[in-house]
Design an enzyme around this catalytic site. Structure first.
Site, PDB file in Angstrom:
ATOM      1  N   CYS A 193      -4.618  -0.981   4.801  1.00 25.56           N
ATOM      2  CA  CYS A 193      -5.091  -1.473   3.501  1.00 25.56           C
ATOM      3  C   CYS A 193      -4.018  -1.321   2.423  1.00 25.56           C
ATOM      4  CB  CYS A 193      -6.344  -0.720   3.067  1.00 25.56           C
ATOM      5  SG  CYS A 193      -7.722  -0.899   4.207  1.00 25.56           S
ATOM      6  N   CYS A 194      -4.091  -2.239   1.450  1.00 25.30           N
ATOM      7  CA  CYS A 194      -3.084  -2.254   0.409  1.00 25.30           C
ATOM      8  C   CYS A 194      -3.473  -1.363  -0.765  1.00 25.30           C
ATOM      9  CB  CYS A 194      -2.830  -3.689  -0.047  1.00 25.30           C
ATOM     10  SG  CYS A 194      -2.135  -4.662   1.291  1.00 25.30           S
ATOM     11  N   PHE A 195      -3.537  -0.068  -0.515  1.00 31.67           N
ATOM     12  CA  PHE A 195      -3.562   0.920  -1.597  1.00 31.67           C
ATOM     13  C   PHE A 195      -2.984   2.212  -1.040  1.00 31.67           C
ATOM     14  CE2 PHE A 195      -7.237   3.618  -0.496  1.00 31.67           C
ATOM     15  CZ  PHE A 195      -7.913   2.809   0.402  1.00 31.67           C
TER      16      PHE A 195
END
Ligand SMILES: *Cc1c(COP(=O)(O)O)cnc(C)c1O
Length: 460
Positions: free
Chosen positions: A374-376
């Site tokens: 995931c992009c965080f």
């Protein structure tokens, strides 16, 4: 063994399926058998005991079907969960509806289908007053959920018996107890009493105290009614699960014995019982297997970027201290590299089951972050974990993830729900997989994301 077979049989290879969830069918059956045996050993002759499975813990139709085979019904808390239980063929008589937010339509449907339900609060009782036809033999068992306010455990979000919990009628509030007794006297069709005091992080003794409080209230209601109006106690669920090793602790047997010691009246045959276990029936049976896409380092920290992150390990990623998971390391062929020795940042102790036997354990350990896709930045399932180095093409296995993980995915980054595969091992040692849930396809993701309404916002 199952991991190697999953790799060899192509469940997690190729571009499209870099992650899969595995369910050990025998482990589920064994947990169900242990639950039944634990209560059989302490219950009175002929005592009715209905075990139900809290569907939210693993909302997969084949799992509910398997548990039904094992004599375990369903505890449902939404129209969706009820639909799953019905799709699994679980009979109405083995289903219980609990939810803090039932709509009038849901109440009507449950009554129509003959599904037992527990009202959460006074307003819901008032709604039932409008719907129940007293004396109608088709009326299912109806109860009220109370909160004995005995206190919480170590995880706030899992503690349902605190003074201010949102669930049930808060018994110790001024006048509440008398009001509950009166509510039963006014409603002869209320025959069950329900409490569910907590879940992961709760000490067993506190859970037994919750059962005692429920039992004592039932006795008080029955004394006031002058008859055994409450005939069944719904004890809720929530046996904590040990996420630190392969050991199953506490056991159903320990809990049932403690209940029998703390509240002997529960098992003298004067009440039927309902239980609602979730996590403890499924957690140990599940593994998430994710390929390591890249191995990199940053600021001196080794990082394995895998395909398992917040989309399937929501609680572990967002509240890592409350929900640590063991991560085992496997090579590209599915051979064990070790690493499942605990959830601590310093490697932990003990031989971590199937994965801990690899030659690598004890040697060549590195502190690693196990990251998801995931992009965080916080998308990590383990931080600074001392374990065998994971390399590109290896696999990370998230252990004990059979409940509340892959069955409760989170739609972040439009990542697909992974496929779920049940496995059994034949006498000859062959691992056989069956599909429990197909991996979500890109077309399904588009459909779930408004694909059919592409131009909706442009129309005027
Ligand atoms: C979630 C829940 C359970 C099951 O809890 P577990 O910790 O998964 O065993 C049982 N009863 C009710 C009412 C619940 O909400």
């Amino acid at each position: 063994m199952a991991v190697r077979a999953a790799v060899e049989q192509g469940l997690v290879t190729g571009d499209r399926e870099p992650i899969a969830a595995l369910l050990d069918v025998r482990a589920i059956r064994e947990a169900a058998g242990a639950l039944r045996a634990a209560f059989d050993a302490v219950s009175g002759p002929g005592q009715d005991v209905l075990h139900t499975f809290a569907v939210k813990a693993a909302s997969l139709v084949p799992v509910l079907r398997l548990l039904a085979d094992e004599g375990i019904g369903c505890e449902v808390a939404s129209p969706g969960e009820l639909a799953l239980a019905r799709a699994a063929g679980v009979p109405a008589a083995a289903t219980v509806l609990d939810s803090p937010a039932k709509t009038p339509g849901e109440l009507r449907e449950a009554l129509l289908l003959g599904i037992a339900l527990n009202a959460d609060n006074r307003s819901e009782l008032a709604r039932l007053d409008e719907l129940v036809r007293p004396g109608d033999p088709a009326t299912p068992p109806l109860g009220l959920r109370v909160n004995p306010q005995i206190g919480g455990g170590s995880i706030d979000a899992m503690s349902t018996a605190t003074a201010t919990s949102k669930f049930g009628v808060a018994l110790a509030d001024p006048g509440a107890r008398e009001e509950v007794v009166r509510a039963y006297r006014d409603r002869p069709w209320l025959t069950r009493l329900h409490s569910h005091v907590g879940s992961q992080g709760m000490p067993l003794e506190l859970m037994a105290e919750g059962a005692r409080a429920t039992y004592e209230l039932a006795e008080e209601i029955n004394a006031a009614a002058g008859r055994r109006q409450v005939d069944t106690l719904d004890l809720g669920g929530g046996l904590p699960v040990n996420f630190g090793s392969d050991a199953i602790t506490p056991t159903f047997e320990q809990y049932a014995r403690l209940l029998a010691e703390t509240v002997p009246g529960l098992f003298d045959g004067s009440y039927g019982l309902v239980t609602e276990f979730g996590r403890s029936l499924l957690a140990k049976a599940g593994t998430i297997l994710a390929r390591v896409e890249y191995a990199k380092s940053a600021g001196g920290r080794s990082i394995a970027v895998t395909h398992a992150g917040a989309q399937i390990a929501v609680r572990t990623v967002f509240t890592p201290d409350a929900w640590p998971l063991r991560v085992a390391a496997y090579d590209a062929k599915g051979g064990s590299k070790g690493g499942a020795d605990g959830t601590g940042g310093t490697g932990g102790t003990g031989a971590g089951g199937e994965a801990g036997t690899g030659e690598a354990s004890g040697a060549g350990l590195v502190e690693q972050d196990i990251a998801g896709p995931c992009c965080f930045a916080g998308d990590l399932v383990a931080r600074g974990r001392l374990m065998p180095r994971l390399d590109e093409g290896d696999y990370a296995a998230l252990l004990d993830t059979g409940a509340y993980y892959f069955s409760n995915p989170f739609g972040y980054n439009s990542l697909p729900r992974p496929g779920v595969y049940g496995f059994t091992v034949t006498d000859g040692g062959e691992v056989r997989f069956v599909t429990v849930r197909d991996p979500q396809t890109l077309a399904e993701i588009v459909g779930d994301s408004g694909g059919a309404h592409r131009d909706a916002l442009r129309e005027r």
